[in-house]
Design a protein around this motif. Structure first.
Motif, short mmCIF file in Angstrom:
data_model
loop_
_atom_site.label_atom_id
_atom_site.label_comp_id
_atom_site.label_asym_id
_atom_site.label_seq_id
_atom_site.Cartn_x
_atom_site.Cartn_y
_atom_site.Cartn_z
N VAL A 121 3.65 0.75 2.83
CA VAL A 121 3.41 -0.33 3.79
C VAL A 121 3.45 -1.65 3.04
N LEU A 166 2.95 9.17 -1.78
CA LEU A 166 4.41 9.09 -1.79
C LEU A 166 4.98 10.24 -2.61
N ALA A 205 8.75 3.09 4.25
CA ALA A 205 9.13 4.36 3.62
C ALA A 205 10.23 5.03 4.43
N GLU A 244 5.60 -0.57 7.77
CA GLU A 244 5.99 0.68 7.12
C GLU A 244 7.48 0.63 6.77
N ASP A 274 -0.31 7.09 -5.17
CA ASP A 274 -1.12 6.10 -4.47
C ASP A 274 -1.16 4.84 -5.33
N SER A 317 0.85 -1.19 0.00
CA SER A 317 0.00 0.00 0.00
C SER A 317 0.88 1.24 0.00
N ILE A 318 0.84 1.98 -1.09
CA ILE A 318 1.59 3.23 -1.22
C ILE A 318 0.60 4.39 -1.16
N ARG A 319 0.87 5.34 -0.28
CA ARG A 319 -0.05 6.45 -0.09
C ARG A 319 0.71 7.78 -0.09
N GLY A 371 4.92 10.67 2.76
CA GLY A 371 4.06 9.59 2.31
C GLY A 371 4.39 8.28 2.99
N SER A 372 3.72 7.23 2.56
CA SER A 372 3.79 5.94 3.23
C SER A 372 3.95 4.82 2.22
#
Length: 235
Positions: free
Chosen positions: A62, A10, A69, A67, A24, A6-8, A59-60
């Motif tokens: 996961v 970034l 990042a 996590e 995302d 899960s990329i949010r 950003g994140s």
């Protein structure tokens, strides 16, 4: 069910400049997504940031609930991420055998051993004593894939795996990716070669100006030439 990756939002770039403006992207366990886009939209920056080569501005990321990042590259590798970089980046003075020894040193648990890798990529078995600079481009690409697999990643990042290769070799690379995918590995493929991308992936994510602007299945993308022209400028 939560996605495996899960990329949010970034955000990343070089020397303070912004290339990724808030990416995302989700990927389920065992899924394969092709990240497409014109040159310069941030595809390589995306995989470099996920792998830890670049430190994100924010950003994140996961992976399987963890996590990653901003972590160091070695920490991200131990968390289960492997990469086949653009340009292959094999070491010219090392033999194929020496590359495989170095890649095996981490002793990551998993199904990919030297024997299994050579079974998947038999040409490497014929070239064990050859240095990296004595290999063809296709052989170097196979070595880069072997090196990544020996880390037994749960997420494999492939950055332009067809770059500079003849069509027959691209087809071989595609078959290897499909075999690895069939083992259940989650894969992100950054690719300019649309035919290869659609032959190995289940879903497509198109980037423009540092963001994912379109996400669909490969079958849907194949059936919509208007979207391909609008997003990529190709039929």
């Amino acid at each position: 069910m939560k996605p495996f990756l899960s990329i949010r939002d970034l955000r990343s770039g070089y020397a303070g400049g912004v290339v990724l403006g808030g990416v995302d992207l989700d990927l389920d366990a065992g899924g394969v997504v092709a990240v497409l886009g014109r040159n310069g939209v941030g595809k390589t920056t995306l995989v470099s940031t996920v792998m830890g080569f670049l430190r994100p501005y924010g950003g994140s990321v996961v992976l399987d609930g963890r996590e990653i990042a901003g972590a160091r590259t070695d920490v991200i590798a131990r968390a289960g991420v492997g990469i086949v970089p653009q340009g292959r980046r094999v070491f010219a003075p090392l033999t194929v055998s020496e590359h495989l020894v170095v890649a095996s040193r981490r002793k990551a648990r998993g199904p990919w051993t030297r024997a299994r890798v050579l079974d998947l990529l038999p040409r490497l078995g014929e070239r064990l004593g050859h240095r990296g600079d004595q290999l063809s481009g296709g052989e170097q690409q196979m070595l880069a894939i072997a090196r990544a697999l020996l880390g037994n990643p749960t997420l494999l990042l492939l950055d332009e795996p067809s770059d500079g290769l003849a069509p027959a070799v691209v087809a071989q690379v595609g078959e290897v990716i499909r075999q690895v995918s069939a083992e259940g590995m989650s894969i992100v493929v950054v690719e300019q070669n649309l035919q290869l991308a659609l032959s190995v992936a289940r879903d497509v994510a198109v980037m423009q100006k540092g963001r994912i602007v379109h996400r669909t299945s490969c079958s849907e993308f194949r059936s919509r030439p208007h979207d391909r022209r609008r997003l990529l400028g190709i039929d």
